[in-house]
Design a protein around this motif. Structure first.
Motif, PDB file in Angstrom:
ATOM      1  N   GLU A 169       1.417   6.889  -6.837  1.00  0.00           N
ATOM      2  CA  GLU A 169       0.444   7.965  -7.040  1.00  0.00           C
ATOM      3  C   GLU A 169       1.092   9.338  -6.899  1.00  0.00           C
ATOM      4  O   GLU A 169       0.848  10.236  -7.706  1.00  0.00           O
ATOM      5  N   LEU A 170       1.925   9.500  -5.885  1.00  0.00           N
ATOM      6  CA  LEU A 170       2.615  10.781  -5.681  1.00  0.00           C
ATOM      7  C   LEU A 170       3.573  11.089  -6.830  1.00  0.00           C
ATOM      8  O   LEU A 170       3.698  12.240  -7.257  1.00  0.00           O
ATOM      9  N   THR A 171       4.223  10.063  -7.343  1.00  0.00           N
ATOM     10  CA  THR A 171       5.133  10.266  -8.473  1.00  0.00           C
ATOM     11  C   THR A 171       4.371  10.698  -9.716  1.00  0.00           C
ATOM     12  O   THR A 171       4.799  11.609 -10.436  1.00  0.00           O
ATOM     13  N   GLU A 172       3.228  10.061  -9.978  1.00  0.00           N
ATOM     14  CA  GLU A 172       2.418  10.453 -11.140  1.00  0.00           C
ATOM     15  C   GLU A 172       1.880  11.865 -10.973  1.00  0.00           C
ATOM     16  O   GLU A 172       1.861  12.646 -11.931  1.00  0.00           O
ATOM     17  N   GLU A 173       1.475  12.220  -9.767  1.00  0.00           N
ATOM     18  CA  GLU A 173       0.992  13.575  -9.505  1.00  0.00           C
ATOM     19  C   GLU A 173       2.109  14.591  -9.723  1.00  0.00           C
ATOM     20  O   GLU A 173       1.905  15.649 -10.320  1.00  0.00           O
ATOM     21  N   SER A 179       0.838  -1.205   0.000  1.00  0.00           N
ATOM     22  CA  SER A 179       0.000   0.000   0.000  1.00  0.00           C
ATOM     23  C   SER A 179       0.871   1.252   0.000  1.00  0.00           C
ATOM     24  O   SER A 179       0.549   2.245  -0.649  1.00  0.00           O
ATOM     25  N   LEU A 180       1.993   1.198   0.701  1.00  0.00           N
ATOM     26  CA  LEU A 180       2.938   2.317   0.686  1.00  0.00           C
ATOM     27  C   LEU A 180       3.516   2.513  -0.714  1.00  0.00           C
ATOM     28  O   LEU A 180       3.668   3.643  -1.188  1.00  0.00           O
ATOM     29  N   CYS A 181       3.800   1.427  -1.392  1.00  0.00           N
ATOM     30  CA  CYS A 181       4.327   1.488  -2.759  1.00  0.00           C
ATOM     31  C   CYS A 181       3.308   2.127  -3.698  1.00  0.00           C
ATOM     32  O   CYS A 181       3.662   2.947  -4.539  1.00  0.00           O
ATOM     33  N   LYS A 182       2.032   1.766  -3.552  1.00  0.00           N
ATOM     34  CA  LYS A 182       0.980   2.362  -4.387  1.00  0.00           C
ATOM     35  C   LYS A 182       0.889   3.860  -4.147  1.00  0.00           C
ATOM     36  O   LYS A 182       0.720   4.642  -5.082  1.00  0.00           O
ATOM     37  N   LYS A 183       1.018   4.277  -2.894  1.00  0.00           N
ATOM     38  CA  LYS A 183       0.968   5.699  -2.554  1.00  0.00           C
ATOM     39  C   LYS A 183       2.149   6.436  -3.183  1.00  0.00           C
ATOM     40  O   LYS A 183       2.001   7.547  -3.698  1.00  0.00           O
ATOM     41  N   ILE A 184       3.323   5.818  -3.169  1.00  0.00           N
ATOM     42  CA  ILE A 184       4.507   6.426  -3.789  1.00  0.00           C
ATOM     43  C   ILE A 184       4.295   6.579  -5.288  1.00  0.00           C
ATOM     44  O   ILE A 184       4.639   7.611  -5.875  1.00  0.00           O
TER      45      ILE A 184
END
Length: 144
Positions: A131-135, A124-129
């Protein structure tokens, strides 16, 4: 015969240039012109001012590369984080192998259950990273 021997001796030093630059030109700039010249020179990425000035005078193409310190820092940290994720993956595989080789199946399954919980949290932390990278890419890198 003595003349041939003298010409064959190696004197050492640098090889002479085929087309040496022997003509010199001097010009003076104001403080503003000098600042502009230096900023253009730094943006060009060339290592020699003389070559930069020649390329400007004779309309050769000059490439200016702008580097954003924040973006570079973000990229370096993301790269190091990726390396840490790979290290975690390697350690994960080693732990699973050791669990099954050192413990009974029941004990190994219990430890593996705890490890799975931590893995879900890491995923889940990886998914958040991601998402932040795409943003970050959409907001800061695509606009330039």
């Amino acid at each position: 015969m003595e003349q041939k021997k003298k010409t064959k001796q190696h004197k050492g030093g640098r090889n002479p240039k085929v087309n040496p630059s022997i003509h010199r030109h001097v010009f003076r700039l104001t403080d503003e012109e000098n600042a502009k010249l230096l900023s253009l020179f730094e943006a060009s990425g060339l290592s020699n001012k003389a070559k930069f000035i020649i390329s400007v005078l004779f309309d050769k193409e000059i490439k200016a590369v702008k580097m954003d310190k924040g973006t570079t820092d973000f990229y370096m940290r993301l790269t190091s984080l990726f390396g840490q994720f790979r290290a975690v993956g390697v350690n994960y595989n080693q732990v699973v192998k050791l669990l099954y080789s050192r413990f009974t199946e029941k004990k190994a399954a219990a430890f593996l259950y705890k490890l799975e919980k931590q893995t879900v949290e890491l995923a889940s932390l990886c998914k958040k990273i991601i998402e932040l990278t795409e943003e970050f890419n959409q907001n800061y890198l695509k606009n330039e």
